[in-house]
Design a protein around this motif. Sequence first.
Motif, PDB file in Angstrom:
ATOM      1  N   SER A 162       0.823  -1.202   0.000  1.00  0.00           N
ATOM      2  CA  SER A 162       0.000   0.000   0.000  1.00  0.00           C
ATOM      3  C   SER A 162       0.861   1.259   0.000  1.00  0.00           C
ATOM      4  O   SER A 162       1.964   1.278   0.548  1.00  0.00           O
ATOM      5  CB  SER A 162      -0.903  -0.007   1.236  1.00  0.00           C
ATOM      6  N   ARG A 163       0.343   2.303  -0.605  1.00  0.00           N
ATOM      7  CA  ARG A 163       1.015   3.598  -0.561  1.00  0.00           C
ATOM      8  C   ARG A 163       0.887   4.220   0.828  1.00  0.00           C
ATOM      9  O   ARG A 163      -0.046   3.926   1.574  1.00  0.00           O
ATOM     10  CB  ARG A 163       0.407   4.544  -1.595  1.00  0.00           C
ATOM     11  N   TRP A 174      -6.911  11.543  -0.396  1.00  0.00           N
ATOM     12  CA  TRP A 174      -7.096  10.107  -0.542  1.00  0.00           C
ATOM     13  C   TRP A 174      -8.443   9.667   0.013  1.00  0.00           C
ATOM     14  O   TRP A 174      -9.095   8.794  -0.544  1.00  0.00           O
ATOM     15  CB  TRP A 174      -5.991   9.360   0.198  1.00  0.00           C
ATOM     16  N   PHE A 175      -8.836  10.263   1.136  1.00  0.00           N
ATOM     17  CA  PHE A 175     -10.086   9.876   1.791  1.00  0.00           C
ATOM     18  C   PHE A 175     -11.257   9.959   0.827  1.00  0.00           C
ATOM     19  O   PHE A 175     -12.149   9.111   0.834  1.00  0.00           O
ATOM     20  CB  PHE A 175     -10.332  10.780   3.007  1.00  0.00           C
ATOM     21  N   SER A 176     -11.266  10.966  -0.027  1.00  0.00           N
ATOM     22  CA  SER A 176     -12.344  11.130  -1.001  1.00  0.00           C
ATOM     23  C   SER A 176     -12.058  10.373  -2.293  1.00  0.00           C
ATOM     24  O   SER A 176     -12.900   9.621  -2.796  1.00  0.00           O
ATOM     25  CB  SER A 176     -12.552  12.610  -1.319  1.00  0.00           C
ATOM     26  N   ALA A 177     -10.855  10.558  -2.832  1.00  0.00           N
ATOM     27  CA  ALA A 177     -10.565  10.043  -4.166  1.00  0.00           C
ATOM     28  C   ALA A 177     -10.504   8.525  -4.220  1.00  0.00           C
ATOM     29  O   ALA A 177     -10.985   7.915  -5.177  1.00  0.00           O
ATOM     30  CB  ALA A 177      -9.238  10.630  -4.656  1.00  0.00           C
ATOM     31  N   PHE A 178      -9.928   7.903  -3.210  1.00  0.00           N
ATOM     32  CA  PHE A 178      -9.688   6.472  -3.288  1.00  0.00           C
ATOM     33  C   PHE A 178     -10.948   5.637  -3.062  1.00  0.00           C
ATOM     34  O   PHE A 178     -10.929   4.429  -3.274  1.00  0.00           O
ATOM     35  CB  PHE A 178      -8.612   6.050  -2.287  1.00  0.00           C
ATOM     36  N   HIS A 341      -5.081   0.122  -8.821  1.00  0.00           N
ATOM     37  CA  HIS A 341      -3.629  -0.011  -9.022  1.00  0.00           C
ATOM     38  C   HIS A 341      -2.898   1.302  -8.796  1.00  0.00           C
ATOM     39  O   HIS A 341      -1.695   1.327  -8.579  1.00  0.00           O
ATOM     40  CB  HIS A 341      -3.352  -0.582 -10.431  1.00  0.00           C
ATOM     41  N   ASP A 342      -3.639   2.422  -8.807  1.00  0.00           N
ATOM     42  CA  ASP A 342      -3.019   3.695  -8.497  1.00  0.00           C
ATOM     43  C   ASP A 342      -2.851   3.914  -7.004  1.00  0.00           C
ATOM     44  O   ASP A 342      -2.291   4.923  -6.574  1.00  0.00           O
ATOM     45  CB  ASP A 342      -3.875   4.840  -9.076  1.00  0.00           C
ATOM     46  N   VAL A 343      -3.363   2.975  -6.201  1.00  0.00           N
ATOM     47  CA  VAL A 343      -3.270   3.101  -4.745  1.00  0.00           C
ATOM     48  C   VAL A 343      -2.158   2.228  -4.201  1.00  0.00           C
ATOM     49  O   VAL A 343      -1.922   2.178  -3.004  1.00  0.00           O
ATOM     50  CB  VAL A 343      -4.629   2.720  -4.093  1.00  0.00           C
ATOM     51  N   LEU A 344      -1.457   1.539  -5.077  1.00  0.00           N
ATOM     52  CA  LEU A 344      -0.416   0.609  -4.653  1.00  0.00           C
ATOM     53  C   LEU A 344       0.960   1.228  -4.814  1.00  0.00           C
ATOM     54  O   LEU A 344       1.227   2.008  -5.728  1.00  0.00           O
ATOM     55  CB  LEU A 344      -0.503  -0.682  -5.479  1.00  0.00           C
ATOM     56  N   GLU A 345       1.854   0.863  -3.924  1.00  0.00           N
ATOM     57  CA  GLU A 345       3.224   1.334  -3.967  1.00  0.00           C
ATOM     58  C   GLU A 345       3.883   0.875  -5.262  1.00  0.00           C
ATOM     59  O   GLU A 345       3.745  -0.289  -5.678  1.00  0.00           O
ATOM     60  CB  GLU A 345       4.015   0.753  -2.777  1.00  0.00           C
TER      61      GLU A 345
END
Length: 347
Positions: A162-163, A174-178, A341-345
């Motif tokens: 995880s990022r 992140w709270f909103s976008a993810f 996949h944009d939320v992964l390191e």
Amino acid sequence: MDLPINPPVAPMLAKAVAAVPEQPDDGPVWSYEPKWDGFRALIFRDGDEVVVVSRSGKDLARYFPELVDAARAELPERVVVDGEVGVVREIGGVRRLDWDSLSQRIHPAASRIDKLAGETPATFIGFDALALGDADLTGEPFPRRRDALRHAIAPGGSLQVSRVTQDSAVARDWFSAFEGAGLDGVVAKSLDGLYVPNKREMVKIKHKRTADCVVLGYRVHKSGTGLGSMLLGLYGDDGEVRMVGGSSAFADKKRIELQEMFEPMRLDPDNVAQGEVSRWRSAGNGEWIPIRPELVVEVAYDQMENGRFRHTVKFLRWRPDRDPISCGYEQLEVPLTYDVHDVLEGS
């Protein structure tokens, strides 16, 4: 299995707070990360021996054999990592976590498990490390554990990382976008904090929203007396009402009052409807009693998935000022544009 930390181990937990905690002016004290919405899991690997256990100690390896294979192929020989098991599917043109597909993976039949492992393979998203090699990391601060995690899991496989960020403004974004990737909020960890099993040493900020829904029916309580749950609906653009979930957890007195209120509104006093109208149906009991769609309630919910409430919702108040037909999906805020996949390191 002979690791510095051996199962059973209860994972470190989080307590709920209302907002993303801010960093102090004299330097960061928090590390923020997305809150993944799947099955919490610890993976222990000692050579060819791999154990995957849930938060409650349930053996998850039998349900996710592909993760056992991935652990042998991708993890170091001796390691313990903490994270979340999820199933990623393309929904609405983006890849996101899909709870329905994940929950279907828990099945008693081995043939069904093998079939689903190929059709809806799981991903493990790591966010902490308890041990690496001969080192017990539970007494180390989070940055040290995070370095070990990144050493243990390389991006690109079935096991991901995880990022994280130390910027509170980024965490609020992140709270909103993810949420569009199927995530559940934000978690904050103390940079100086140690890994303390079964203790609420982290904090979590989850989505909480309200919606006005029309009451479509109810189920009788398992005791046979009073209301067990009220079943809720929303109107679509086509003017048709769809079942979206249920609200329960009423006190005994309130359950009886609600059943007495609903009884005169039954559409067919002599019959009940059949079928699985929500994901919270009690085993072996699909019966529910339809009523005239005249009542509107305001409920608190956290997340929508596939046009339904992700969890059971909390009754807040009656809304006699609302016309039932006005209770539509357009009132809901459900972003569906962020790719998991944009939320992964390393993505």
